[in-house]
Design a protein around this motif. Structure first.
Motif, short mmCIF file in Angstrom:
data_model
loop_
_atom_site.label_atom_id
_atom_site.label_comp_id
_atom_site.label_asym_id
_atom_site.label_seq_id
_atom_site.Cartn_x
_atom_site.Cartn_y
_atom_site.Cartn_z
N TYR A 36 17.07 -5.02 10.72
CA TYR A 36 16.33 -3.78 10.47
C TYR A 36 15.29 -3.95 9.37
O TYR A 36 14.84 -2.99 8.76
N GLY A 37 14.94 -5.20 9.08
CA GLY A 37 13.93 -5.46 8.07
C GLY A 37 14.49 -5.99 6.77
O GLY A 37 13.74 -6.39 5.88
N GLY A 38 15.84 -5.99 6.62
CA GLY A 38 16.47 -6.53 5.41
C GLY A 38 16.19 -5.70 4.18
O GLY A 38 15.64 -4.59 4.24
N LEU A 39 16.58 -6.23 3.02
CA LEU A 39 16.27 -5.60 1.74
C LEU A 39 14.82 -5.89 1.43
O LEU A 39 14.45 -7.01 1.09
N ASN A 40 13.99 -4.89 1.53
CA ASN A 40 12.55 -5.07 1.47
C ASN A 40 12.04 -4.82 0.05
O ASN A 40 12.09 -3.71 -0.44
N LEU A 41 11.55 -5.89 -0.60
CA LEU A 41 11.02 -5.75 -1.95
C LEU A 41 9.51 -5.88 -1.99
O LEU A 41 8.84 -5.19 -2.75
N LEU A 42 8.96 -6.77 -1.18
CA LEU A 42 7.55 -7.09 -1.29
C LEU A 42 6.72 -6.63 -0.10
O LEU A 42 5.53 -6.36 -0.25
N GLU A 43 7.31 -6.55 1.09
CA GLU A 43 6.53 -6.21 2.28
C GLU A 43 6.39 -4.70 2.43
O GLU A 43 7.21 -3.94 1.94
N GLY A 44 5.34 -4.30 3.17
CA GLY A 44 5.16 -2.87 3.45
C GLY A 44 4.58 -2.12 2.28
O GLY A 44 3.46 -2.39 1.84
N ILE A 45 5.31 -1.19 1.75
CA ILE A 45 4.84 -0.35 0.65
C ILE A 45 4.66 -1.20 -0.61
O ILE A 45 5.57 -1.93 -1.01
N PRO A 46 3.48 -1.13 -1.27
CA PRO A 46 3.24 -1.94 -2.47
C PRO A 46 4.28 -1.67 -3.57
O PRO A 46 4.74 -0.54 -3.74
N LEU A 47 4.63 -2.72 -4.31
CA LEU A 47 5.64 -2.61 -5.35
C LEU A 47 5.23 -1.60 -6.42
O LEU A 47 6.07 -0.84 -6.92
N LEU A 48 3.95 -1.59 -6.78
CA LEU A 48 3.49 -0.65 -7.81
C LEU A 48 3.70 0.78 -7.36
O LEU A 48 4.14 1.63 -8.16
N LEU A 49 3.41 1.09 -6.10
CA LEU A 49 3.62 2.45 -5.59
C LEU A 49 5.10 2.80 -5.60
O LEU A 49 5.47 3.94 -5.90
N ARG A 50 5.97 1.85 -5.31
CA ARG A 50 7.41 2.11 -5.36
C ARG A 50 7.85 2.45 -6.77
O ARG A 50 8.67 3.35 -6.98
N LEU A 51 7.31 1.73 -7.75
CA LEU A 51 7.67 2.00 -9.15
C LEU A 51 7.16 3.36 -9.58
O LEU A 51 7.85 4.11 -10.29
N GLU A 52 5.95 3.70 -9.16
CA GLU A 52 5.39 5.01 -9.50
C GLU A 52 6.23 6.13 -8.87
O GLU A 52 6.54 7.13 -9.53
N ASN A 53 6.59 5.95 -7.60
CA ASN A 53 7.41 6.96 -6.94
C ASN A 53 8.78 7.07 -7.60
O ASN A 53 9.34 8.17 -7.68
N ALA A 54 9.32 5.94 -8.08
CA ALA A 54 10.63 5.96 -8.74
C ALA A 54 10.59 6.87 -9.98
O ALA A 54 11.54 7.63 -10.23
N LEU A 55 9.51 6.80 -10.75
CA LEU A 55 9.38 7.67 -11.92
C LEU A 55 9.35 9.14 -11.52
O LEU A 55 10.06 9.97 -12.12
N LEU A 56 8.55 9.46 -10.50
CA LEU A 56 8.48 10.85 -10.05
C LEU A 56 9.81 11.31 -9.45
O LEU A 56 10.22 12.46 -9.65
N ALA A 57 10.47 10.41 -8.73
CA ALA A 57 11.75 10.78 -8.11
C ALA A 57 12.79 11.09 -9.18
O ALA A 57 13.57 12.04 -9.04
N LEU A 58 12.84 10.30 -10.25
CA LEU A 58 13.82 10.55 -11.32
C LEU A 58 13.62 11.92 -11.94
O LEU A 58 14.58 12.65 -12.20
N VAL A 59 12.37 12.28 -12.19
CA VAL A 59 12.08 13.61 -12.75
C VAL A 59 12.43 14.70 -11.73
O VAL A 59 12.95 15.76 -12.10
#
Length: 552
Positions: free
Chosen positions: A248-271
């Motif tokens: 199903y694509g495995g644990l995806n760290l680098l492919e698809g959604i950019p890592l920087l966008l994931r980190l930015e979303n993580a900050l918003l998600a925590l809040v």
């Protein structure tokens, strides 16, 4: 003896409240998102318990990732109750009620404080953010994580009171069941280390422990060492999650959604999660991952997290419960915050807060307790405002739970919260099809299609075209159905159902050669596809060999 009776009474009341507030789940149906895939149409599960099924549950062939305890639990429900969803829902609710009781008993054992422990467990019992976990059958894995996680806390409290091999094995066993329910529980050993700081105070750093049971002291190196076997369980679960997630694509760290966008979303998600802790409006079901985020929103989220962390750090010795609660929340959120992704990952989801919010329940309960101790004159006011908040949460959860009764109620409500979710739009349309509202369903399929086209998701575009073809087929609009099936095949040339249904449309138009070619193409992709087999057998006696160009 009196204290023990009070503890038992509180535990029973918390359990009965959890069951009584949400007993109506017994009348709920399955949800057309994931439930068919995980349960209803999953032959590994819906055949019930068996030795072979149990062995397969612990194997590497799983739906998206490794969760054998959740699979076994679902199999047991099918054995006991058959396919009827009501008892399955009650089973999930029972595990939630038991998780609440175990959480309460663990806190009471660790702190000796009855009323703060009751308040923390009460928040856990009634918080609307937990509805996804026990109203959605697919999320049995989340419920079991809370159940076995709370059991791990209780056994760890007994181990800390009197360390020994037998008690440690109890911790090890329950934590093993916890991570085998859902791999998001892997940070729990580090969360236990937080409890060594407070409330167990096994690690003495000058924090305020108040008046509570003495669990003795230990060095930091020993406290870390005793978590190593548990961390090996976490590592093993992570490896199995990676292995089973590869299809199903495995644990995806680098492919698809950019890592920087994931980190930015993580900050918003925590809040977002911190805000939802105080009040959660729902349901949302699936919140799509953003394609971009504004710098202002990301900077604002970072500022909020910095201020909260700075406040907690400033009061860490005076109010260690706040630091432990916040760190528990951040730690247990780390696997589900979206930096590392498995499958079609949302921006955030209520179900992900089930275990992490335990830390916030503890922090708030003991903060309220400290306020009352510091200002006894305002005890009634503080208590009244706290209970008013709990009542609002409970009533909100009761009201929101009704939307989980069936697909149409759920997704019609979810659209109000996340209209930009193509999954919500699509699944609402599926529910409308089931109710015979074909024109309205086509409208929402079109909405979902436009959202999928924005994201350039070819797989989902194909699925929606296929669903549109089915809707037009229901309306006997063969020309439009044919066009949608062909567009589905163009987006995903291996969509076997689209070839089969296109064959049915062509057969209905008298184009038997082309229809037969479609059925054969479907079987070429999936030789075991039964619908195409049956359709081809029906035509075999009247036709000879088709031309390969018939389906072009």
């Amino acid at each position: 003896m009196r204290e023990r009776s009070a503890t038992i009474l509180c535990a029973l009341c918390l359990g009965l409240l959890s069951l009584g507030l949400f007993w109506h789940v017994a009348f709920f149906k399955t949800i057309n998102l994931d439930d068919p895939w995980y349960l209803v149409s999953n032959q590994q599960v819906n055949q019930g318990l068996s030795w072979q099924g149990a062995l397969d549950a612990f194997g590497s062939s799983q739906v998206t990732y490794w969760h054998p305890m959740a699979t076994l639990s679902a199999m047991a429900d099918f054995t006991l109750f058959g396919p009827y969803p009501g008892p399955h829902h009650l089973s999930s609710l029972f595990f939630h009620a038991m998780a609440v009781i175990l959480f309460f008993l663990a806190l009471k054992k660790m702190t000796g404080a009855l009323w703060p422990s009751t308040l923390a467990a009460l928040l856990f019992a009634v918080h609307p953010v937990n509805l996804e976990a026990f109203c959605w059958l697919t999320q049995r894995k989340t419920i079991l994580t809370g159940f076995f996680g709370a059991g791990t806390l209780l056994t760890y409290a007994y181990y800390a009171a009197k360390p020994g091999v037998g008690r440690y094995l109890g911790v090890f066993f329950l934590f093993a069941l916890c991570v085998m329910s859902k791999p998001s529980a892997t940070p729990l050993p580090l969360a236990l280390l937080l409890l060594d700081f407070w409330p167990l105070c096994r690690l003495d750093l000058g924090q305020n422990c108040g008046v509570q049971p003495d669990f003795g002291r230990a060095s930091l190196s020993w406290l870390i060492l005793e978590k190593v076997p548990l961390l090996f369980l976490s590592l093993g679960t992570t490896i199995m999650t990676f292995v089973t997630g590869i299809p199903y694509g495995g644990l995806n760290l680098l492919e698809g959604i950019p890592l920087l966008l994931r980190l930015e979303n993580a900050l918003l998600a925590l809040v977002t999660y911190l805000g939802k802790f105080f009040y959660s409006a729902g349901p949302t079901v699936y919140v799509p991952f953003p394609s971009s985020l504004s710098i202002r929103n990301v900077a604002g989220a970072l500022l909020v997290l910095f201020l909260v962390t700075a406040w907690v750090a400033r009061n860490i010795k005076k109010s260690p419960h706040q630091a432990v609660g916040l760190l528990w929340f951040l730690l247990c959120m780390s696997p589900v915050i979206g930096v590392i992704q498995v499958g079609f990952f949302p921006a955030w989801a209520d179900r992900y807060a089930y275990l992490p919010f335990m830390g916030l329940y503890m922090a708030v309960a003991w903060t309220v307790h400290s306020w009352i101790m510091a200002a006894p004159r305002f005890k009634k006011w503080i208590g009244a405002m706290t209970m008013a908040w709990v009542v609002i949460l409970g009533l909100s959860a009761w009201g929101q739970s009704r939307y989980w009764a069936n697909d149409r109620l759920l997704f019609s409500r979810a659209i109000c919260h996340v209209p930009e979710s193509m999954i919500v739009q699509n699944n609402y349309a599926v529910a409308l099809i089931d109710d015979g509202l074909y024109d309205k369903a086509i409208f929402h399929y079109r909405k979902a299609l436009s959202l999928a086209l924005e994201r350039m998701d070819s797989g989902f575009i194909a699925d929606i075209h296929f669903n549109l073809g089915n809707a037009y087929l229901k309306l006997d609009d063969m020309q439009q159905a044919e066009m949608e099936y062909k567009m589905a095949i163009q987006s995903n040339p291996r969509l076997v159902q689209a070839y089969n249904n296109l064959g049915l449309v062509l057969k209905g138009q008298g184009l038997d050669w082309q229809a037969r070619a479609c059925f054969e193409k479907s079987l070429e992709i999936d030789p075991g596809f039964p619908d195409a087999k049956n359709n081809l057998e029906d035509m075999a006696q009247n036709l000879g060999a088709p031309s390969q160009a018939a389906i072009d």
